[in-house]
Design a protein around this motif. Structure first.
Motif, PDB file in Angstrom:
ATOM      1  N   GLN A 130      -9.817 -15.432  30.234  1.00  0.00           N
ATOM      2  CA  GLN A 130      -9.654 -16.276  31.415  1.00  0.00           C
ATOM      3  C   GLN A 130     -10.966 -16.566  32.146  1.00  0.00           C
ATOM      4  OE1 GLN A 130      -6.686 -17.772  32.296  1.00  0.00           O
ATOM      5  NE2 GLN A 130      -6.043 -16.963  30.308  1.00  0.00           N
ATOM      6  N   LYS A 178     -12.011 -23.780  32.348  1.00  0.00           N
ATOM      7  CA  LYS A 178     -11.492 -22.446  32.071  1.00  0.00           C
ATOM      8  C   LYS A 178      -9.969 -22.527  31.905  1.00  0.00           C
ATOM      9  CE  LYS A 178     -15.267 -19.929  34.241  1.00  0.00           C
ATOM     10  NZ  LYS A 178     -15.682 -18.939  35.260  1.00  0.00           N
ATOM     11  N   ALA A 208      -7.400 -21.265  33.269  1.00  0.00           N
ATOM     12  CA  ALA A 208      -6.572 -21.415  34.464  1.00  0.00           C
ATOM     13  C   ALA A 208      -6.509 -22.859  34.952  1.00  0.00           C
ATOM     14  CB  ALA A 208      -7.091 -20.515  35.581  1.00  0.00           C
ATOM     15  N   GLN A 239      -4.033 -25.268  26.699  1.00  0.00           N
ATOM     16  CA  GLN A 239      -4.425 -23.917  26.288  1.00  0.00           C
ATOM     17  C   GLN A 239      -4.108 -23.678  24.816  1.00  0.00           C
ATOM     18  OE1 GLN A 239      -3.899 -20.526  29.094  1.00  0.00           O
ATOM     19  NE2 GLN A 239      -2.886 -22.022  30.420  1.00  0.00           N
TER      20      GLN A 239
END
Length: 254
Positions: free
Chosen positions: A105, A147, A149, A156
């Motif tokens: 993460q 990233k 998040a 993702q």
């Protein structure tokens, strides 16, 4: 690849058994599986929960040893490798896509993708160049500094596929890659898989019959540790040879 080479089986599963002791009982998770998967194809492993699909994927990845039988990838008997040999083999030959992503993460997309080749001793400059290439292959080039998040579930999962490609594997194993995704994100992952099959052999575990019908070249139907039937998708879905598979397709169970 020439046609003859593409039709050659890169994966051979021979008389494969996986039996787990549960108290005084024995649970047969896989019971004598025989399956060949040619290069450059998508093979969907289809079936209900508890049918042995993920157990088979773990055998292909060398995450578990078989009780009996063997798995060959590119002629290598994966089942006979030591833990150290398995680690090296996976680093070079197998990409694994998990349903839970398992991304770092605090790392950017580029950093997540550039990390796996590090374990093969590849320098940072070359790793970053390779990461940029596979991020573009996964239609992720514009978000390489984001990233996890900051990404949707579909983004993702696309990043996870790019990370798997970074080691230039022969085989990509996907365990329910779209189970947590909405229909639009699912469609994008399916399109990506179909785009990649010219360069990789892809095995997808799924309980989604419609997904298998959309994207697979070959489908194997599993039930209670048994491979009931495997064939080209056109044959398997249109001309069921086994009543249990026909029941699954028509919705009478599962």
């Amino acid at each position: 690849l020439e046609r003859n080479d593409r039709m050659a089986a890169i994966i051979k599963i021979e008389n494969l058994y996986k039996i787990y002791p549960v108290g005084k009982e024995k649970v047969v998770a896989l019971g004598g599986i025989n399956l060949e998967i040619p290069k450059g194809q998508i093979c969907c492993i289809l079936g209900t929960s508890g049918s042995g699909k993920s157990t088979l994927l773990n055998q292909l990845a060398g995450l578990e040893k078989p009780t009996k039988g063997r798995v060959l990838i590119g002629g290598v008997n994966v089942s006979a490798l030591s833990e150290g040999q398995l680690a090296k083999f996976r680093q070079k030959n197998v990409g694994f896509i998990f349903p839970s992503y398992n991304l770092l993460q605090s790392y950017s997309a580029l950093e997540n993708v550039a990390l796996p080749p590090m374990f093969r001793g590849i320098g940072i400059a070359l790793r970053n160049r390779r990461a940029k290439v596979v991020l573009k292959q996964a239609a992720f080039g514009k978000r390489m500094h984001s990233k996890p998040a900051q990404m949707s579930g579909g983004q993702q999962q696309s990043l996870c596929i790019a990370r798997a490609l970074a080691v230039e594997p022969e085989v990509i194993l996907m365990d329910e890659p779209t189970s947590a995704l909405d229909p639009i994100s699912t469609s994008k992952i399916e399109e990506l898989a179909m785009d990649l099959k010219d360069r990789y052999t892809i095995i997808i575990v799924t309980h989604n019959m419609q997904q298998a019908a959309r994207i697979s070249d070959k489908t194997a139907f599993f039930l209670l540790g048994e491979m009931v039937e495997s064939d080209k998708k056109e044959t398997l879905f249109s001309v069921p040879k086994d009543e249990r598979k026909e029941d699954y397709i028509t919705g009478r169970f599962g």
